[in-house]
Design a protein around this motif. Structure first.
Motif, PDB file in Angstrom:
ATOM      1  N   GLN A   9      36.797  29.439  -0.461  1.00 30.87           N
ATOM      2  CA  GLN A   9      38.189  28.974  -0.426  1.00 30.87           C
ATOM      3  C   GLN A   9      38.784  29.152   0.974  1.00 30.87           C
ATOM      4  OE1 GLN A   9      40.020  31.256  -3.538  1.00 30.87           O
ATOM      5  NE2 GLN A   9      39.522  29.777  -5.153  1.00 30.87           N
ATOM      6  N   LYS A  10      38.470  30.312   1.598  1.00 31.87           N
ATOM      7  CA  LYS A  10      38.959  30.568   2.957  1.00 31.87           C
ATOM      8  C   LYS A  10      38.388  29.568   3.940  1.00 31.87           C
ATOM      9  CE  LYS A  10      39.990  35.523   2.645  1.00 31.87           C
ATOM     10  NZ  LYS A  10      39.647  36.870   3.162  1.00 31.87           N
ATOM     11  N   THR A  11      37.090  29.250   3.791  1.00 24.62           N
ATOM     12  CA  THR A  11      36.452  28.277   4.690  1.00 24.62           C
ATOM     13  C   THR A  11      37.095  26.910   4.520  1.00 24.62           C
ATOM     14  OG1 THR A  11      34.354  29.488   4.551  1.00 24.62           O
ATOM     15  CG2 THR A  11      34.266  27.208   5.324  1.00 24.62           C
ATOM     16  N   ALA A  12      37.319  26.504   3.254  1.00 25.99           N
ATOM     17  CA  ALA A  12      37.946  25.205   2.991  1.00 25.99           C
ATOM     18  C   ALA A  12      39.355  25.161   3.574  1.00 25.99           C
ATOM     19  CB  ALA A  12      37.984  24.936   1.488  1.00 25.99           C
ATOM     20  N   GLN A  13      40.069  26.276   3.444  1.00 23.31           N
ATOM     21  CA  GLN A  13      41.427  26.349   3.996  1.00 23.31           C
ATOM     22  C   GLN A  13      41.388  26.241   5.517  1.00 23.31           C
ATOM     23  OE1 GLN A  13      43.507  29.893   2.795  1.00 23.31           O
ATOM     24  NE2 GLN A  13      45.293  29.460   4.047  1.00 23.31           N
ATOM     25  N   ARG A  14      40.390  26.888   6.139  1.00 22.27           N
ATOM     26  CA  ARG A  14      40.262  26.835   7.601  1.00 22.27           C
ATOM     27  C   ARG A  14      39.899  25.424   8.063  1.00 22.27           C
ATOM     28  NH1 ARG A  14      42.135  28.528  12.350  1.00 22.27           N
ATOM     29  NH2 ARG A  14      40.507  28.865  13.919  1.00 22.27           N
ATOM     30  N   VAL A  15      39.053  24.734   7.307  1.00 20.90           N
ATOM     31  CA  VAL A  15      38.697  23.348   7.638  1.00 20.90           C
ATOM     32  C   VAL A  15      39.947  22.476   7.637  1.00 20.90           C
ATOM     33  CG1 VAL A  15      37.459  21.294   6.848  1.00 20.90           C
ATOM     34  CG2 VAL A  15      36.319  23.503   6.805  1.00 20.90           C
ATOM     35  N   ARG A  16      40.772  22.639   6.598  1.00 23.37           N
ATOM     36  CA  ARG A  16      42.011  21.848   6.507  1.00 23.37           C
ATOM     37  C   ARG A  16      42.941  22.162   7.676  1.00 23.37           C
ATOM     38  NH1 ARG A  16      41.338  22.935   0.922  1.00 23.37           N
ATOM     39  NH2 ARG A  16      42.748  24.737   1.038  1.00 23.37           N
ATOM     40  N   GLU A  17      43.002  23.457   8.067  1.00 26.38           N
ATOM     41  CA  GLU A  17      43.862  23.863   9.182  1.00 26.38           C
ATOM     42  C   GLU A  17      43.387  23.229  10.495  1.00 26.38           C
ATOM     43  OE1 GLU A  17      45.316  27.920  11.546  1.00 26.38           O
ATOM     44  OE2 GLU A  17      43.871  28.054   9.910  1.00 26.38           O
ATOM     45  N   ILE A  18      42.080  23.263  10.742  1.00 27.05           N
ATOM     46  CA  ILE A  18      41.525  22.685  11.980  1.00 27.05           C
ATOM     47  C   ILE A  18      41.801  21.186  12.038  1.00 27.05           C
ATOM     48  CG2 ILE A  18      39.372  22.151  13.208  1.00 27.05           C
ATOM     49  CD1 ILE A  18      38.296  24.878  12.181  1.00 27.05           C
ATOM     50  N   ILE A  19      41.526  20.492  10.925  1.00 30.48           N
ATOM     51  CA  ILE A  19      41.750  19.038  10.884  1.00 30.48           C
ATOM     52  C   ILE A  19      43.225  18.710  11.084  1.00 30.48           C
ATOM     53  CG2 ILE A  19      41.645  16.994   9.398  1.00 30.48           C
ATOM     54  CD1 ILE A  19      39.074  18.189   8.180  1.00 30.48           C
ATOM     55  N   SER A  20      44.102  19.511  10.456  1.00 26.23           N
ATOM     56  CA  SER A  20      45.544  19.279  10.568  1.00 26.23           C
ATOM     57  C   SER A  20      46.017  19.431  12.016  1.00 26.23           C
ATOM     58  CB  SER A  20      46.295  20.257   9.660  1.00 26.23           C
ATOM     59  OG  SER A  20      47.684  20.166   9.882  1.00 26.23           O
ATOM     60  N   VAL A  21      45.563  20.494  12.702  1.00 26.94           N
ATOM     61  CA  VAL A  21      45.972  20.724  14.100  1.00 26.94           C
ATOM     62  C   VAL A  21      45.391  19.645  15.011  1.00 26.94           C
ATOM     63  CG1 VAL A  21      45.773  22.305  16.062  1.00 26.94           C
ATOM     64  CG2 VAL A  21      46.295  23.206  13.791  1.00 26.94           C
ATOM     65  N   PHE A  22      44.121  19.259  14.757  1.00 28.48           N
ATOM     66  CA  PHE A  22      43.494  18.197  15.551  1.00 28.48           C
ATOM     67  C   PHE A  22      44.282  16.893  15.436  1.00 28.48           C
ATOM     68  CE2 PHE A  22      38.883  19.174  16.817  1.00 28.48           C
ATOM     69  CZ  PHE A  22      39.221  20.473  17.165  1.00 28.48           C
ATOM     70  N   ARG A  23      44.748  16.582  14.210  1.00 25.67           N
ATOM     71  CA  ARG A  23      45.546  15.366  14.013  1.00 25.67           C
ATOM     72  C   ARG A  23      46.913  15.489  14.677  1.00 25.67           C
ATOM     73  NH1 ARG A  23      44.394  14.097   7.586  1.00 25.67           N
ATOM     74  NH2 ARG A  23      42.381  13.037   7.868  1.00 25.67           N
ATOM     75  N   GLN A  24      47.549  16.641  14.513  1.00 28.50           N
ATOM     76  CA  GLN A  24      48.888  16.850  15.053  1.00 28.50           C
ATOM     77  C   GLN A  24      48.923  16.666  16.570  1.00 28.50           C
ATOM     78  OE1 GLN A  24      50.541  20.699  14.129  1.00 28.50           O
ATOM     79  NE2 GLN A  24      52.256  20.456  15.547  1.00 28.50           N
ATOM     80  N   TYR A  25      47.886  17.214  17.251  1.00 28.08           N
ATOM     81  CA  TYR A  25      47.847  17.154  18.727  1.00 28.08           C
ATOM     82  C   TYR A  25      46.932  16.049  19.248  1.00 28.08           C
ATOM     83  CZ  TYR A  25      50.261  21.665  18.727  1.00 28.08           C
ATOM     84  OH  TYR A  25      51.185  22.667  18.544  1.00 28.08           O
ATOM     85  N   ASP A  26      46.384  15.244  18.345  1.00 26.13           N
ATOM     86  CA  ASP A  26      45.513  14.123  18.736  1.00 26.13           C
ATOM     87  C   ASP A  26      44.390  14.605  19.663  1.00 26.13           C
ATOM     88  OD1 ASP A  26      44.713  11.548  18.552  1.00 26.13           O
ATOM     89  OD2 ASP A  26      46.194  10.709  19.931  1.00 26.13           O
ATOM     90  N   VAL A  27      43.715  15.662  19.229  1.00 24.76           N
ATOM     91  CA  VAL A  27      42.724  16.340  20.072  1.00 24.76           C
ATOM     92  C   VAL A  27      41.506  15.471  20.349  1.00 24.76           C
ATOM     93  CG1 VAL A  27      41.112  18.286  20.171  1.00 24.76           C
ATOM     94  CG2 VAL A  27      43.457  18.644  19.394  1.00 24.76           C
ATOM     95  N   LEU A  28      40.985  14.789  19.320  1.00 24.75           N
ATOM     96  CA  LEU A  28      39.751  14.020  19.499  1.00 24.75           C
ATOM     97  C   LEU A  28      39.921  12.914  20.534  1.00 24.75           C
ATOM     98  CD1 LEU A  28      38.480  13.729  15.819  1.00 24.75           C
ATOM     99  CD2 LEU A  28      37.893  15.420  17.545  1.00 24.75           C
ATOM    100  N   LYS A  29      41.011  12.174  20.429  1.00 26.60           N
ATOM    101  CA  LYS A  29      41.256  11.074  21.372  1.00 26.60           C
ATOM    102  C   LYS A  29      41.480  11.625  22.780  1.00 26.60           C
ATOM    103  CE  LYS A  29      44.247   7.076  22.208  1.00 26.60           C
ATOM    104  NZ  LYS A  29      45.444   6.322  21.754  1.00 26.60           N
ATOM    105  N   SER A  30      42.210  12.723  22.881  1.00 30.55           N
ATOM    106  CA  SER A  30      42.492  13.314  24.199  1.00 30.55           C
ATOM    107  C   SER A  30      41.223  13.822  24.857  1.00 30.55           C
ATOM    108  CB  SER A  30      43.499  14.460  24.052  1.00 30.55           C
ATOM    109  OG  SER A  30      44.728  13.983  23.555  1.00 30.55           O
ATOM    110  N   LEU A  31      40.345  14.460  24.067  1.00 28.46           N
ATOM    111  CA  LEU A  31      39.077  14.941  24.618  1.00 28.46           C
ATOM    112  C   LEU A  31      38.182  13.787  25.044  1.00 28.46           C
ATOM    113  CD1 LEU A  31      38.074  17.936  22.312  1.00 28.46           C
ATOM    114  CD2 LEU A  31      38.312  18.014  24.781  1.00 28.46           C
ATOM    115  N   SER A  32      38.118  12.762  24.205  1.00 31.09           N
ATOM    116  CA  SER A  32      37.250  11.620  24.496  1.00 31.09           C
ATOM    117  C   SER A  32      37.672  10.891  25.759  1.00 31.09           C
ATOM    118  CB  SER A  32      37.252  10.635  23.319  1.00 31.09           C
ATOM    119  OG  SER A  32      36.740  11.251  22.168  1.00 31.09           O
TER     120      SER A  32
END
Length: 566
Positions: A9-32
């Motif tokens: 459950q903690k791992t799933a929660q952490r996955v959701r947190e990482i994805i949420s922050v990546f979307r919020q700050y548009d990390v993938l596009k910025s890194l690419s």
């Protein structure tokens, strides 16, 4: 079962947190696209220690990210609350035994420093030696390993690192994963400290803190406490006055010792920023009076020094094998001689080809790049800027530098910035020259070299008489129209691959056309329920599947090429 479900459950929660922050700050596009570095930095700070460390590592890799992006990631700050002393004491007793506190006559409750991995406390052993005890934060290892596991899955699914044609995201992730796992192991840092101590303590003006291995574990490292003024503060004070002889000597000592670490030891401090170097004042320097009454360390110039230089923090170290050192020495010698062909050959030896490469184009671009430096004095060359431009040139030509070399270049750049503040007139290339010369003299077998040259000369004397006869034979063949000329052209492999792809498409098109025509003839059967008509319908379905697959594949390749160009 309940205990097993909770970590999931903690791992799933952490996955959701990482994805949420990546979307919020548009990390993938910025890194690419290497944009919005400040936004990526804030995202990494939000996600905590693992991402802060990965960001800091990315900032040391100019072969992966652009310099402006790296500069922004270098600003990443650890926002970690200090652990209460009860928690620290618990870690100490768990790792070093319940009676560990009896080995200290004093142990300060308040830490003198705190970072994402752990915090440092001052203490005193019963022997009277003051020590610095670095203790990992509880649970930090579990947190980082969980994040690495999640990131490993994400990297397998998406290409989010820049220059995907040159850089393999999985390979880069594995390098970072290995580095983080090593940094989590305090016993390894203790061994690094011990090795660096043996190689550099007492080397001229240099001092390295002793490590007490009996008081070290996987989460605890105990070293001798070294006092002194950080080079950071020394530089701030130095900016206010003129360049003194002491500043020049310190700059020369630091550069000379770093060259010794690289070319003699093959084991170098990979993070020599001003905060990791201390300046300790010693007894008054009486060398001006021509007396040698006091035993004082000598700097590289052979002068008595009234200071000592102390290295700290050995969590990030670089290792070079003998082959890599030899290739690096060749590059430095080539840079000094300003020979683009030799520099290019040296760069090829310390890099890996990760895509289609045109060597002629590479040497031509390198020659154009080196030309402005021909009339520039070595002392005037901005070595960090030059190194970054060479890395960019290699990246454009599908060359990826050895990770250890990239780490060395970053350390070299950091060090150059430090010594330039101490002495603006110093040239790191000038200081490096004697070390490369000494390395070459030490490692080259001149007897074998002389024998090889004599054999070459002997072979040349045998070949010269044959030149005339071969030239005559070539002219005769040309006269009879039998002369064959071999033509080599760049990008041959790409052209052949493109031709093969075109031929494959033509063949597939012919097969599909035949399948459709054949199926059309079969379905014209009067009785539509016969197996012949059904065979024709199956042919239509098979052709449709082929066409859809072919179109999807074509669109995917076009999209991939568009992303690489972007």
């Amino acid at each position: 079962m309940a205990a097993e479900t909770k970590p999931k459950q903690k791992t799933a929660q952490r996955v959701r947190e990482i994805i949420s922050v990546f979307r919020q700050y548009d990390v993938l596009k910025s890194l690419s696209n290497q944009i919005n570095g400040a936004q990526v930095r804030r995202a990494f700070e939000t996600l905590g220690p693992t991402f802060i460390k990965i960001g800091q590592m990315l900032s040391t890799r100019p072969d992966i990210v652009s310099q402006p992006f790296a500069d922004e990631l270098a600003k990443l700050q650890d926002n970690v609350t200090e652990d209460p002393f009860e928690v620290v004491q618990k870690t100490l007793t768990q790792d070093l035994g319940p009676d560990i506190m009896t080995h200290f006559t004093d142990f300060e409750v308040q830490p003198i420093a705190s970072a994402s991995m752990g915090q440092v406390h001052l203490a005193r052993l019963k022997s009277g030696i003051r020590v610095a005890v670095k203790i990992q934060h509880p649970g930090i290892k579990t947190t980082i390993l969980t994040d690495l596991k999640i990131l490993g899955r994400l990297v397998r699914m998406i290409n989010w690192l820049p220059s995907s044609g040159v850089i393999d995201p999985k390979e880069i992730f594995q390098q970072f994963k290995k580095a983080l796992e090593m940094e989590l192991d305090s016993e390894l840092e203790a061994k690094n400290t011990q090795k660096f101590y043996e190689l550099n303590n007492g080397e001229g003006v240099f001092r390295v803190p002793r490590v007490f291995l009996d008081y070290c574990s996987a989460r605890v490292i105990t070293t001798e406490y070294m006092s002194g003024q950080s080079l950071n503060k020394f530089l701030q004070q130095a900016d206010e006055g003129p360049v003194t002889k002491q500043r020049q000597n310190i700059a020369n000592d630091i550069v000379a010792n770093f060259m010794k670490q690289v070319f003699e030891d093959g084991f170098f401090h990979a993070d020599p920023h001003p905060g990791n170097i201390l300046i300790q004042p010693t007894e008054t320097d009486f060398s001006d009076f021509g007396t040698d009454s006091l035993q004082q360390p000598l700097n590289r110039a052979g002068q008595h020094a009234n200071y000592q230089i102390v290295y700290l923090d050995f969590g990030m170290m670089g290792t070079l094998d003998s082959t890599l050192i030899h290739n690096l020495a060749d590059v430095v010698v080539a840079v000094n001689s300003r020979d683009p062909y030799k520099i290019g050959s040296g760069l090829l030896n310390i890099s890996k080809v990760v895509g289609p490469m045109d060597k002629a184009k590479f040497y031509e671009e390198l020659g154009t790049f080196i030309e402005p430096y021909y009339n520039t004095g070595l002392g005037s060359i901005d070595l960090e800027d030059m190194a970054l431009k060479i890395v960019d040139l290699c990246r454009r030509n599908h060359l990826q530098m050895n990770p250890d070399v990239s780490l060395l270049m970053k350390a070299f750049g950091t060090l150059e910035g430090v010594v330039q503040q101490l002495d603006p007139d110093i040239s790191m290339l000038e200081v490096a020259r004697p070390f490369t010369r000494a390395y070459v003299l030490k490692n080259v077998n001149f007897r074998n070299e002389l024998e090889d040259r004599l054999l070459d000369a002997y072979q040349l004397t045998k070949d010269i008489p044959q030149v005339t006869s071969r030239l005559k034979a070539a002219l005769d063949a040309l006269e009879r129209g039998r002369l064959k000329v071999g033509v080599d052209f760049g990008h041959r492999d790409q052209v052949l691959d493109r031709i093969e792809s075109m031929v494959n498409r033509i063949v597939i098109g012919l097969i599909l056309a035949a399948l459709i025509v054949g199926s059309s003839l079969l379905v014209q059967e009067k009785d539509s329920h016969t197996w012949i008509s059904q065979l024709g319908i199956a042919g239509y379905i098979l052709a449709a599947i082929f066409i859809v697959t072919f179109l999807a594949s074509s669109l995917w390749h076009r999209l991939s090429r568009w992303r690489r160009k972007k």
